[in-house]
Design a protein around this motif. Sequence first.
Motif, mmCIF file in Angstrom:
data_model
loop_
_atom_site.group_PDB
_atom_site.id
_atom_site.type_symbol
_atom_site.label_atom_id
_atom_site.label_comp_id
_atom_site.label_asym_id
_atom_site.label_seq_id
_atom_site.Cartn_x
_atom_site.Cartn_y
_atom_site.Cartn_z
ATOM 1 N N VAL A 183 106.453 52.567 12.892
ATOM 2 C CA VAL A 183 107.287 51.571 12.217
ATOM 3 C C VAL A 183 107.421 51.955 10.749
ATOM 4 C CG1 VAL A 183 106.618 49.706 13.788
ATOM 5 C CG2 VAL A 183 105.309 50.078 11.684
ATOM 6 N N ARG A 229 108.256 43.994 8.059
ATOM 7 C CA ARG A 229 109.537 44.126 8.760
ATOM 8 C C ARG A 229 109.589 45.528 9.357
ATOM 9 N NH1 ARG A 229 114.988 45.114 8.538
ATOM 10 N NH2 ARG A 229 116.300 43.452 9.411
ATOM 11 N N PRO A 230 109.193 45.665 10.611
ATOM 12 C CA PRO A 230 109.020 46.986 11.231
ATOM 13 C C PRO A 230 110.271 47.851 11.269
ATOM 14 C CG PRO A 230 108.024 45.268 12.572
ATOM 15 C CD PRO A 230 108.847 44.579 11.536
ATOM 16 N N THR A 271 107.605 46.456 17.662
ATOM 17 C CA THR A 271 106.807 45.467 16.944
ATOM 18 C C THR A 271 105.541 45.201 17.770
ATOM 19 O OG1 THR A 271 106.818 43.302 15.863
ATOM 20 C CG2 THR A 271 107.887 43.444 18.025
ATOM 21 N N TYR A 295 105.200 37.627 21.418
ATOM 22 C CA TYR A 295 106.260 38.530 20.963
ATOM 23 C C TYR A 295 107.334 38.668 22.043
ATOM 24 C CZ TYR A 295 103.831 40.268 16.781
ATOM 25 O OH TYR A 295 103.246 40.382 15.543
ATOM 26 N N ALA A 331 113.138 42.807 17.491
ATOM 27 C CA ALA A 331 111.843 43.448 17.220
ATOM 28 C C ALA A 331 111.744 43.879 15.764
ATOM 29 C CB ALA A 331 111.652 44.644 18.152
ATOM 30 N N LEU A 347 110.279 41.087 13.519
ATOM 31 C CA LEU A 347 109.004 40.436 13.838
ATOM 32 C C LEU A 347 107.844 41.222 13.219
ATOM 33 C CD1 LEU A 347 109.602 39.554 17.617
ATOM 34 C CD2 LEU A 347 109.772 38.018 15.634
ATOM 35 N N PRO A 348 107.124 40.632 12.270
ATOM 36 C CA PRO A 348 106.040 41.349 11.572
ATOM 37 C C PRO A 348 104.933 41.825 12.513
ATOM 38 C CG PRO A 348 106.591 39.298 10.456
ATOM 39 C CD PRO A 348 107.280 39.254 11.787
ATOM 40 N N ILE A 349 104.354 42.983 12.186
ATOM 41 C CA ILE A 349 103.175 43.484 12.910
ATOM 42 C C ILE A 349 101.989 42.606 12.544
ATOM 43 C CG2 ILE A 349 101.653 45.452 13.299
ATOM 44 C CD1 ILE A 349 104.486 46.032 14.161
#
Length: 329
Positions: free
Chosen positions: A130, A135-136, A141, A279, A289, A292-294
């Motif tokens: 990522v 923000r990947p 994600t 997720y 994806a 979606l934050p890690i």
Amino acid sequence: MRARRPVATVGLVLVVLLAFRGAEAQEAGKVYRIGVLETTGAALNAANLNAFRTGLKELGYVEGRNLVIEYRSADGRSERFPALATQLVRSKVDLILTRGTPAVIAAKNATPTIPIVMAASGDPLSTGVVTGLARPGGNVTGLSALTAELGGKRLHLLKEAVPVLRRVAALLDMENPTLAIQWQAIEAAALSMDVRPQLLDVRKAEHFGPAFDAAIKERADAVIVSLSTLTQSNVGLVTDLAARRRLPSVYSSREFVDAGGLMAYGVSYPDLYRRAAKYVAKIFQGAKAADLPIEQPTKFELAINMKAAKALGLTIPPSLLLQADHVVE
């Protein structure tokens, strides 16, 4: 006098309402297909897979009703991941769930569009999976397992269990970029503790025996065993070799302790898999994806096998036992 609504306006409202209900009904009848790209077979991975299914069920996704899971296992051979990832893409899955860096890299190389959710990955940022954690970007994600950062902690715990520890061997598959980073963390921690580290680079199952022999030859007092595609698929072999060579060992996940290993410290993988289901649900509901934050692990567990300790002639300090979340008597 009450104003009369224009017929055209009423008709438009009815059309929109019917269209919405139609789309809603179609979505309710959709069967989602999840491709699971794993390091081991479903039987060995049962605890994690069950946690994932439970998480999905809580969110309204149930196999046999609106969900199909396509499971693919590399069976301990990382080189199989690219072909397996291609199979899942060709089967037109809606999403791919992965575990481990080799699996997510293979999935990412196989498709730039199908969403990929990592149930666990070592360090997706440093390995280039990522472009950012908040923000990947792209189509990947999920969750990080912080595998590199925990190497030093495992060595400290091992030192508590084995006070005479002066030399430690670390069994890692250096072909995995995350484990190369983990070795650096172990090496730094060992040197700070006046412990001599020895690297055992093992990439095939038949090399486990010679690796443990090399540790004995260098008079290692204990072994740190990494979590990888190879070790996950050979849990029984690895713990048996450590026992027969009488080498106290610390592992990265609880299944090694359940199989007879001395101790393990790491993230709770079932917890990560259950969280991964969230997720999946968000993506099925329209989230991207890329946005979606890690997330980092929030639950860690220490497991100790007292039977193994007794066989090795070790007395586990009460202070260490008090930290344990799981004890095999």
